[in-house]
Write a protein that holds these residues in place. Structure first.
Motif, short mmCIF file in Angstrom:
data_model
loop_
_atom_site.label_atom_id
_atom_site.label_comp_id
_atom_site.label_asym_id
_atom_site.label_seq_id
_atom_site.Cartn_x
_atom_site.Cartn_y
_atom_site.Cartn_z
N CYS A 195 0.82 -1.23 0.00
CA CYS A 195 0.00 0.00 0.00
C CYS A 195 0.85 1.27 0.00
N ARG A 196 2.18 1.11 0.06
CA ARG A 196 3.13 2.22 0.05
C ARG A 196 2.89 3.20 1.21
N GLY A 197 2.55 2.63 2.34
CA GLY A 197 2.41 3.43 3.55
C GLY A 197 1.06 4.04 3.80
N SER A 198 0.12 3.88 2.87
CA SER A 198 -1.19 4.51 3.05
C SER A 198 -2.10 3.71 3.98
N GLY A 199 -1.85 2.40 4.09
CA GLY A 199 -2.70 1.54 4.91
C GLY A 199 -3.98 1.14 4.21
N LYS A 200 -4.19 1.64 2.98
CA LYS A 200 -5.40 1.36 2.22
C LYS A 200 -5.05 0.84 0.82
N ILE A 201 -5.92 0.02 0.30
CA ILE A 201 -5.80 -0.50 -1.06
C ILE A 201 -7.03 -0.06 -1.85
N ILE A 202 -6.77 0.61 -2.99
CA ILE A 202 -7.88 1.07 -3.84
C ILE A 202 -8.01 0.09 -5.00
N ALA A 203 -9.04 -0.76 -4.92
CA ALA A 203 -9.25 -1.78 -5.96
C ALA A 203 -9.80 -1.16 -7.25
N ASP A 204 -10.65 -0.16 -7.10
CA ASP A 204 -11.29 0.48 -8.26
C ASP A 204 -11.01 1.98 -8.17
N PRO A 205 -9.89 2.45 -8.75
CA PRO A 205 -9.53 3.87 -8.60
C PRO A 205 -10.44 4.81 -9.37
N CYS A 206 -10.49 6.03 -8.90
CA CYS A 206 -11.28 7.08 -9.54
C CYS A 206 -10.68 7.40 -10.91
N PRO A 207 -11.49 7.41 -11.96
CA PRO A 207 -10.95 7.68 -13.30
C PRO A 207 -10.49 9.14 -13.49
N SER A 208 -11.01 10.04 -12.67
CA SER A 208 -10.64 11.46 -12.83
C SER A 208 -9.24 11.75 -12.31
N CYS A 209 -8.87 11.13 -11.18
CA CYS A 209 -7.58 11.41 -10.56
C CYS A 209 -6.65 10.21 -10.55
N SER A 210 -7.09 9.10 -11.16
CA SER A 210 -6.29 7.86 -11.22
C SER A 210 -5.92 7.34 -9.84
N GLY A 211 -6.80 7.56 -8.89
CA GLY A 211 -6.59 7.02 -7.55
C GLY A 211 -5.75 7.90 -6.64
N GLN A 212 -5.33 9.07 -7.12
CA GLN A 212 -4.48 9.94 -6.31
C GLN A 212 -5.28 10.77 -5.31
N GLY A 213 -6.54 11.01 -5.60
CA GLY A 213 -7.36 11.84 -4.72
C GLY A 213 -7.14 13.32 -4.91
N LYS A 214 -6.22 13.68 -5.83
CA LYS A 214 -5.90 15.09 -6.09
C LYS A 214 -5.77 15.30 -7.59
N LEU A 215 -6.07 16.53 -8.02
CA LEU A 215 -5.94 16.91 -9.42
C LEU A 215 -4.94 18.06 -9.54
N LYS A 216 -4.02 17.95 -10.50
CA LYS A 216 -3.00 18.97 -10.69
C LYS A 216 -3.55 20.11 -11.54
N LYS A 217 -3.40 21.33 -11.02
CA LYS A 217 -3.85 22.52 -11.72
C LYS A 217 -2.76 23.59 -11.69
N GLN A 218 -3.08 24.78 -12.11
CA GLN A 218 -2.16 25.90 -12.08
C GLN A 218 -2.76 27.02 -11.24
N LYS A 219 -1.90 27.72 -10.51
CA LYS A 219 -2.37 28.87 -9.74
C LYS A 219 -1.36 30.01 -9.84
N THR A 220 -1.84 31.22 -9.60
CA THR A 220 -0.99 32.40 -9.63
C THR A 220 -0.52 32.73 -8.23
N LEU A 221 0.78 32.93 -8.11
CA LEU A 221 1.37 33.23 -6.80
C LEU A 221 2.04 34.60 -6.83
N GLU A 222 1.73 35.41 -5.84
CA GLU A 222 2.35 36.72 -5.70
C GLU A 222 3.71 36.55 -5.01
#
Length: 381
Positions: A195-222
């Motif tokens: 499980c690579r330290g997560s303690g959980k196994i995702i048998a059917d991952p989310c198709p939107s984030c490929s099982g990561q739980g996060k989506l990569k975007k862009q933001k503006t930083l001052e």
């Protein structure tokens, strides 16, 4: 063969405290460990080691100790020992020394072996190269940059599992995120490879984030560039790096400054250098000339007979560094230019001028005559 009294095995009194029992066990376990003995002696030591370990397992457990104190060996059935508590074989050595070294390094003894919960990791740092002009570096500036960011995946709510499903507890580490690996008599805790330290196994991952739980975007930083910053310096933006794993803290963003080459000035720390070309007549006659600075023009007096390479220093016309209390200086390096594309009239005037210099001798060209004398001495002319 009748078993010896557990208190006698450890060499402690029946009213000994838990700390006294633990201390006696550590001493005897180290003394009788088979790795410290050879030949027939090792076999005998192994038997004593098992005996010491069994005694400690019974007396270190409050319920088993109470049963033993009341009924003796009949009150403690060996089948009641916890997982991994068997005295048979070398498998018990890892747990035995896990107790010893676990206490030394601050880990609690018993139940589940070591720290529970998922393995938490800090996110990675990011690097961003920013080009600034010399003027911007001198005065500072406010800038906006685009950097990657990670937002929670809406379809799965950040779980990483496909909508309508859920992650399951890892069967390898039982949700702890770690597994125990034995190396000799040491027990080493490592991240669960399944499980690579997560303690959980995702048998059917989310198709939107490929099982990561996060989506990569862009933001503006001052970003605020401080006045006086120099090439190669870094600005740290805390928490704007990659996200952590399993709830760990995010990494940082490091903005690396790259100083653009300037058309006139070269920077050396807090000082500035520039080359100032002048005509040979101005160099010979002297006079006032204008030189550039970062804040505008400045005037300097050129003395008569100025040669190429002459340096003039303008105090406080450099850059005030980030940690400096006062600005550096500006150094102007004189370059005497030779005229080109002369007219016939100009050529005639220069020839007449040259003839007058030759008649004047060394007083007009002291360096040139000195060099000629050295040349004659070198070749014996």
């Amino acid at each position: 063969m009748a078993k010896r009294d557990f208190y006698e095995v450890l060499g402690v009194a029946k009213n000994a405290s838990e700390e006294e029992i633990k201390k006696a066990y550590r001493k005897l376990a180290m003394k009788f460990h088979p790795d410290r003995h050879q030949g027939d002696e090792a076999k005998e030591a192994e038997g004593k080691f098992k005996e010491v370990k069994e005694a400690y397992e019974m007396l270190s457990d409050a319920q088993k100790r109470a049963a033993y104190d009341q009924y003796g060996h009949a009150g403690v059935d060996p089948s009641m020992r916890g997982p991994g508590g068997g005295a048979e074989g070398f498998g018990g050595f890892g747990e035995a020394f896990g107790d010893i070294f676990g206490d030394i390094f601050g880990q609690q003894r018993g139940g589940g072996g070591g720290r529970g919960g998922r393995q938490v990791f800090r996110g990675g740092d990011l690097s961003y190269a920013m080009e600034v002009t010399l003027e911007e570096a001198a005065t500072g500036k406010d800038a906006q940059i685009r950097i990657p960011s990670w937002d929670e995946c809406d379809p799965c709510g950040g779980s990483g599992a496909k909508k309508g499903t859920s992650a399951k507890t890892c069967g390898t580490c039982q949700g702890s995120g770690t597994v125990q690996m034995r190396q000799g008599f040491f027990s080493v805790q490592q991240t669960c490879p399944h499980c690579r330290g997560s303690g959980k196994i995702i048998a059917d991952p989310c198709p939107s984030c490929s099982g990561q739980g996060k989506l990569k975007k862009q933001k503006t930083l001052e970003v605020k560039i401080p006045a006086g910053i120099d090439d190669g310096m870094r600005i740290r933006s805390t928490g704007n790096g990659e996200p952590g794993t399993n709830g760990g803290p995010p990494g940082d963003l490091y903005i690396e400054i790259r100083l653009k080459k300037h058309e006139i000035f070269e920077r050396d720390g807090d000082d500035l250098h520039c080359s100032v070309p002048i005509g040979f007549s101005k160099a010979a006659l002297g006079g006032e000339i204008d030189v550039p600075t970062l804040s505008g023009k400045a005037a300097i007096d050129i003395p008569e007979g100025t040669q190429t390479g002459k340096q003039f220093r303008l105090r406080g016309k450099g850059i005030k560094g980030v940690r400096a209390s006062y600005p550096g200086d500006l150094y102007c390096h004189i370059t005497v230019e030779t005229p080109v594309k002369l007219t016939e009239h100009q050529r005639k005037l220069l020839k007449e001028f040259d003839e007058s210099l030759q008649k004047g001798g060394a007083k007009h060209m002291p360096t040139g005559n000195s060099w000629t004398d050295k040349l004659k001495g070198l070749f014996g002319a």
